[in-house]
Design an enzyme around this catalytic site. Structure first.
Site, mmCIF file in Angstrom:
data_model
loop_
_atom_site.group_PDB
_atom_site.id
_atom_site.type_symbol
_atom_site.label_atom_id
_atom_site.label_comp_id
_atom_site.label_asym_id
_atom_site.label_seq_id
_atom_site.Cartn_x
_atom_site.Cartn_y
_atom_site.Cartn_z
ATOM 1 N N LYS A 77 41.068 43.814 36.494
ATOM 2 C CA LYS A 77 42.148 43.405 37.568
ATOM 3 C C LYS A 77 43.666 43.562 37.557
ATOM 4 C CE LYS A 77 39.248 39.669 39.689
ATOM 5 N NZ LYS A 77 39.032 38.286 39.896
ATOM 6 N N ASP A 113 41.614 36.464 45.633
ATOM 7 C CA ASP A 113 41.182 35.400 45.039
ATOM 8 C C ASP A 113 41.884 34.288 45.524
ATOM 9 O OD1 ASP A 113 39.106 36.468 43.688
ATOM 10 O OD2 ASP A 113 40.629 37.156 41.986
#
Length: 300
Positions: A77, A113
């Site tokens: 990420k 997220d």
């Protein structure tokens, strides 16, 4: 959001993702929406011997081979950020990307997220008091949750992590982005004392998931009137969620964030708005069918 296309070739890039529920979750929703030319496949960098540091190149190679959009997960990420052409505001602040939109050959990074937890909070706990909130966990998912809590309007956020430096770093970045929110790093062993005068608490640590039993703090510190959220979804009813429910606390389980971030990702990648309720029902079916002792990658 890019214009709607009829052909979608989505890839998930990460390590140890063989048991990911994302392909099933995405493809089921695509079929329900009439997107019949939709495929979601995995690129497991560990299984394929691809160095994590090369994951940015892996994204571009996938796009060159016809990939129309990507999900990115642990441990890639943060690594892929410098390889992208553009970042959304939240991805830039968090320094992490879990969704990559491909538009006219340009790779644009997003972080769902953050948006997923924010949507889950507003949907699942619409009346939650946002005065004082404790956050347990300041890792990749925890930093996104911290950002979402500040964006939701929390005025006093207290962040605890096993690594005090990580909690302090999250607080520094949030303080700059949300000057209206008082952000404080607190020692892990003071969570219980802090909860006495708080409105809500969120577990963004792995504690409670299959393979990591227990609770992130002593649940004797919970009290009626406190809302409790957990991002762990395997199992949905963690020990923390069970204890909070028994006390009559308003509760947000981890399935809510999982579905909300998946729905946000789906919309970004396809230009089509999914049905979160249908995705939640399908998640329940998937979890009932699968007992693998791993947590889905999006929650890391």
């Amino acid at each position: 959001m890019h214009p709607v296309s009829t052909r979608h070739r989505i890839r998930l890039v990460g390590a140890g993702i063989a048991t990911s529920l994302s392909p099933a979750l995405h493809e089921h929703e695509a079929a329900a929406l009439g997107l019949t030319d939709y495929r979601y496949d995995l690129i497991d960098v560990a299984a394929e011997g691809i160095p994590v540091d090369s994951s940015g190149d892996t994204l571009r190679q996938a796009v060159a081979a016809g990939c129309t959009g990507l999900n990115v997960t642990h441990p890639c990420k943060q690594v892929v950020v410098d390889s992208l052409d553009e970042l959304s505001d939240n991805a830039r602040l968090l320094g992490a990307v879990n969704t990559v939109v491909v538009r006219d050959g340009r790779l644009i990074g997003h972080n769902t997220d953050h948006s997923g937890f924010l949507a889950a909070l507003r949907r699942g706990l619409p009346d939650a008091a946002l005065g004082r909130v404790v956050l347990a966990g300041a890792g990749g998912a925890g930093s996104a949750v911290a950002y979402a809590l500040a964006a939701a309007g929390v005025t006093d956020l207290r962040v605890a992590d096993l690594d005090p430096a990580r909690a302090a770093d999250v607080c520094t970045r949030l303080a700059a982005a949300f000057p209206q929110t008082r952000v404080t790093a607190i020692p892990l062993d003071t969570i219980e004392a802090n909860l006495e005068h708080c409105d809500g608490v969120v577990n963004a640590s792995p504690i409670g998931m299959v393979g990591h039993p227990g609770t992130p703090f002593d649940t004797d510190a919970l009290h009626p009137g406190l809302w409790v959220a957990d991002i762990v979804y395997r199992p949905l009813r963690t020990e923390l969620v069970a204890a909070a429910t028994a006390l009559g606390c308003d509760v947000l389980d981890g399935g809510q964030m999982l579905v909300a971030q998946a729905a946000d990702t789906f919309a970004l990648l396809t230009g089509v708005t999914p049905d979160p309720d249908r995705m939640r029902r399908h998640l329940g079916e998937l979890l009932a069918d699968q007992c693998a002792p791993t947590v889905l990658e999006e929650s890391r």
